[in-house]
Every structure is written in C-alpha cells, then in structure tokens.
Design a protein around this motif. Structure first.
Motif, PDB file in Angstrom:
ATOM      1  N   ARG A   3      31.537  56.353  35.056  1.00  0.00           N
ATOM      2  CA  ARG A   3      32.766  56.270  35.827  1.00  0.00           C
ATOM      3  C   ARG A   3      32.495  55.809  37.254  1.00  0.00           C
ATOM      4  O   ARG A   3      31.498  56.185  37.862  1.00  0.00           O
ATOM      5  N   ILE A   4      33.384  54.958  37.783  1.00  0.00           N
ATOM      6  CA  ILE A   4      33.306  54.513  39.172  1.00  0.00           C
ATOM      7  C   ILE A   4      34.246  55.385  40.000  1.00  0.00           C
ATOM      8  O   ILE A   4      35.424  55.514  39.690  1.00  0.00           O
ATOM      9  N   PHE A   5      33.723  55.991  41.090  1.00  0.00           N
ATOM     10  CA  PHE A   5      34.502  56.970  41.843  1.00  0.00           C
ATOM     11  C   PHE A   5      35.233  56.326  43.021  1.00  0.00           C
ATOM     12  O   PHE A   5      35.465  55.132  43.042  1.00  0.00           O
ATOM     13  N   THR A   6      35.548  57.097  44.030  1.00  0.00           N
ATOM     14  CA  THR A   6      36.488  56.687  45.070  1.00  0.00           C
ATOM     15  C   THR A   6      35.980  55.551  45.943  1.00  0.00           C
ATOM     16  O   THR A   6      36.631  54.524  46.070  1.00  0.00           O
ATOM     17  N   ASP A   7      34.836  55.724  46.588  1.00  0.00           N
ATOM     18  CA  ASP A   7      34.307  54.664  47.434  1.00  0.00           C
ATOM     19  C   ASP A   7      33.701  53.603  46.519  1.00  0.00           C
ATOM     20  O   ASP A   7      32.521  53.620  46.195  1.00  0.00           O
ATOM     21  N   ARG A   8      34.536  52.661  46.112  1.00  0.00           N
ATOM     22  CA  ARG A   8      34.202  51.792  44.986  1.00  0.00           C
ATOM     23  C   ARG A   8      32.942  50.957  45.210  1.00  0.00           C
ATOM     24  O   ARG A   8      32.070  50.890  44.349  1.00  0.00           O
ATOM     25  N   GLU A 245      31.069  39.242  31.325  1.00  0.00           N
ATOM     26  CA  GLU A 245      32.450  39.243  31.816  1.00  0.00           C
ATOM     27  C   GLU A 245      33.126  40.591  31.559  1.00  0.00           C
ATOM     28  O   GLU A 245      33.816  41.131  32.432  1.00  0.00           O
ATOM     29  N   ARG A 246      32.908  41.147  30.373  1.00  0.00           N
ATOM     30  CA  ARG A 246      33.538  42.426  30.031  1.00  0.00           C
ATOM     31  C   ARG A 246      33.083  43.530  30.984  1.00  0.00           C
ATOM     32  O   ARG A 246      33.898  44.303  31.500  1.00  0.00           O
ATOM     33  N   VAL A 247      31.772  43.602  31.231  1.00  0.00           N
ATOM     34  CA  VAL A 247      31.250  44.634  32.132  1.00  0.00           C
ATOM     35  C   VAL A 247      31.723  44.387  33.561  1.00  0.00           C
ATOM     36  O   VAL A 247      32.112  45.325  34.276  1.00  0.00           O
ATOM     37  N   ALA A 248      31.707  43.113  33.996  1.00  0.00           N
ATOM     38  CA  ALA A 248      32.125  42.790  35.364  1.00  0.00           C
ATOM     39  C   ALA A 248      33.587  43.154  35.595  1.00  0.00           C
ATOM     40  O   ALA A 248      33.955  43.648  36.665  1.00  0.00           O
ATOM     41  N   ARG A 249      34.418  42.932  34.589  1.00  0.00           N
ATOM     42  CA  ARG A 249      35.833  43.298  34.733  1.00  0.00           C
ATOM     43  C   ARG A 249      36.002  44.815  34.766  1.00  0.00           C
ATOM     44  O   ARG A 249      36.821  45.347  35.521  1.00  0.00           O
ATOM     45  N   LYS A 250      35.231  45.515  33.965  1.00  0.00           N
ATOM     46  CA  LYS A 250      35.336  46.973  33.951  1.00  0.00           C
ATOM     47  C   LYS A 250      34.891  47.570  35.278  1.00  0.00           C
ATOM     48  O   LYS A 250      35.420  48.589  35.736  1.00  0.00           O
ATOM     49  N   LEU A 251      33.911  46.916  35.911  1.00  0.00           N
ATOM     50  CA  LEU A 251      33.444  47.382  37.215  1.00  0.00           C
ATOM     51  C   LEU A 251      34.327  46.892  38.360  1.00  0.00           C
ATOM     52  O   LEU A 251      34.140  47.299  39.503  1.00  0.00           O
ATOM     53  N   GLY A 252      35.252  45.995  38.056  1.00  0.00           N
ATOM     54  CA  GLY A 252      36.119  45.463  39.096  1.00  0.00           C
ATOM     55  C   GLY A 252      35.486  44.373  39.931  1.00  0.00           C
ATOM     56  O   GLY A 252      35.977  44.044  41.014  1.00  0.00           O
ATOM     57  N   LEU A 253      34.382  43.788  39.438  1.00  0.00           N
ATOM     58  CA  LEU A 253      33.717  42.722  40.187  1.00  0.00           C
ATOM     59  C   LEU A 253      34.482  41.416  40.093  1.00  0.00           C
ATOM     60  O   LEU A 253      34.417  40.576  40.993  1.00  0.00           O
ATOM     61  N   ILE A 254      35.176  41.206  38.970  1.00  0.00           N
ATOM     62  CA  ILE A 254      36.047  40.048  38.806  1.00  0.00           C
ATOM     63  C   ILE A 254      37.372  40.534  38.246  1.00  0.00           C
ATOM     64  O   ILE A 254      37.468  41.635  37.706  1.00  0.00           O
ATOM     65  N   GLN A 255      38.390  39.704  38.378  1.00  0.00           N
ATOM     66  CA  GLN A 255      39.717  40.076  37.890  1.00  0.00           C
ATOM     67  C   GLN A 255      40.171  39.105  36.813  1.00  0.00           C
ATOM     68  O   GLN A 255      39.754  37.976  36.766  1.00  0.00           O
TER      69      GLN A 255
END
Length: 255
Positions: A3-8, A245-255
């Motif tokens: 999980r990615i927390f508050t301070d992204r 791409e799937r991991v990057a989107r889940k991490l919010g690195l790309i939209q």
C-alpha cells in the motif's frame, strides 16, 4: 502490491528502494539468466554469454538457464575462443540446438556475426554505437577526460564536454543501428530477423535493453557488470510493456 500511504512521493521512493534491496543482490541472481555471464571472467566471454542469455530469455528462468548452459557447453565452455578460432567442422557441435523459435540456423548466423565483429573490435559495445557517436573520438576523449558515473554535479568545461561526448546519441538510435549492423551480411537468414528487435519496428526491445543494462549499469552490488563506458547509465531505457505500465499506473507514476 504494498500500500502507498499519505506522503505519496516519499512512500513510492521507500517502496522502490526496498525492492532494489530485495532484488539487486548477488543472492537473487543464482536463479536468474544473468548468472550465465557471471560464470566467466574475460570481458568478451561475458558479452557473448550475456547476449545469448538475454536473447533466449523466453519462458521459465530455469529453462532459460538450462538452455544457455547447453549452448555454452556446445562451445566448449569458452564462447569467445570458439567464435574466434572455430573451424567449419567445429560448427557441427551447434547443430540441433533449439529454444522455442530460436534454432541452429539462427545460432550459426549469430556465431558468424560475432566472429566478424570481434575481428574488427575488441568489445560488443562498438556494435551499439551509431556513426553519429564517432566511436574513435568518444573512446579517445573519455580516456583523456573521464566522467565518473556517480558524479552529481557538472561544474567544469571538461565535465560539460565529457557529458556531451557521452550523450551524443540516445539508445533508440543505438538499437536501430545495432539491428542494421547485425544484419549487414548479405547472406543472413530472413527467419533470424525476428530475434533482433528494433524501435524502428515499434518494438520495446525488452531483451536488448536488459542486455544493455547488464553491460552498462554499475554499482557496488556486483549484479550488473558495468563493462562498458562509452554508453552511460543515464542513456539506458526501461521499456514500458504491459506489466511495467500496470505497476506504474498502480503506483500513480503515470495516468
């Protein structure tokens, strides 16, 4: 996925740093194709073994390692010596090799390419340097004015010129040049073209980029080799395939 927390941004960096610690270690590579070139000490042996390990990196890692081990055994465990010094009759040992769609026809052409290349150059790195890179100038300049890979600041004219000498081309250009050079022999088998990808064919070139990482990237962990110095680590490419791409989107690195 953790999980990615508050301070992204901080959380993403911490998460990725943990993954580096987990995978970028010698204990991990025992069951990874990069273990194949780690069996050798000579630079050219490592280049050849790593290239085959990357090109044959299809399917389960255990199978890839077994097939690479078989291939190098057919070369008497000394790929550079075999390629440089083999006679026509020695090539019989390569007949019958197969891994998925890669067969002995492809292998014989690879050996032919390597032999011609190493008759002209000391390293496979030259094959990835397009004409615009002016390899003779780059080698001479970087030897006289080396720029360390971990330099955080560029503060002098020498460093600025050194960085310019290192970055006169991008790896997309280098990959396109490599494929053209690889198939520059008039008698290459058409079927072999599918094993060497190129951005010119809209390919992500995942296996070639993995090979380049092994050859170029260097740190104190000893996983990647850092054998090459005319291609800088910052020029390396991380292909964005469907999994990345799937991991990057889940991490919010790309939209």
């Amino acid at each position: 996925m953790e999980r990615i927390f508050t301070d992204r941004q901080t959380d993403i960096k911490d998460f990725l740093d943990r993954k580096v610690e987990e995978y970028n270690r010698l204990s991990f590579i025992e069951n990874d194709p990069i273990c194949i070139p780690h069996r050798f000490e000579r630079k050219q042996d490592r280049e050849i073994a790593a290239f085959f390990a990357a090109i044959l990196a299809w399917g389960q890692r255990k199978t890839i390692i077994n097939k690479c081990t078989e291939l190098l055994a057919r070369m008497d465990g000394a790929p550079f010596d075999f390629i440089r010094n083999h006679r026509e009759t020695d090539l019989k040992s390569l007949l019958g090799f197969k891994h998925r769609t890669f067969n002995d026809t492809d292998l014989l052409y690879f050996v032919s390419f390597f032999r011609l290349h190493y008759e002209r150059y000391n390293s496979l790195e030259d094959a990835f340097l397009p004409p615009s890179a002016n390899p003779a100038f780059r080698a001479e300049y970087m030897e006289a004015y080396p720029v360390t890979a971990d330099a955080e600041e560029v503060t002098s004219p020498t460093c600025l010129l050194g960085r310019l000498a290192q970055s006169r081309f991008d790896m997309e250009e280098g990959l396109i040049h490599f494929r053209n050079y690889f198939f520059s022999q008039a008698d290459y088998p058409l079927r072999t073209r599918k094993h060497i990808s190129s951005p010119a064919q809209n390919s992500a070139c995942k296996r070639l980029n993995m090979f380049l990482r092994w050859m170029v990237r260097r740190d104190e962990r000893g996983v990647d080799f850092g054998l090459w110095h005319r291609i800088a680590p910052f020029q390396l490419i991380c292909p964005c395939d469907v999994h990345v791409e799937r991991v990057a989107r889940k991490l919010g690195l790309i939209q």
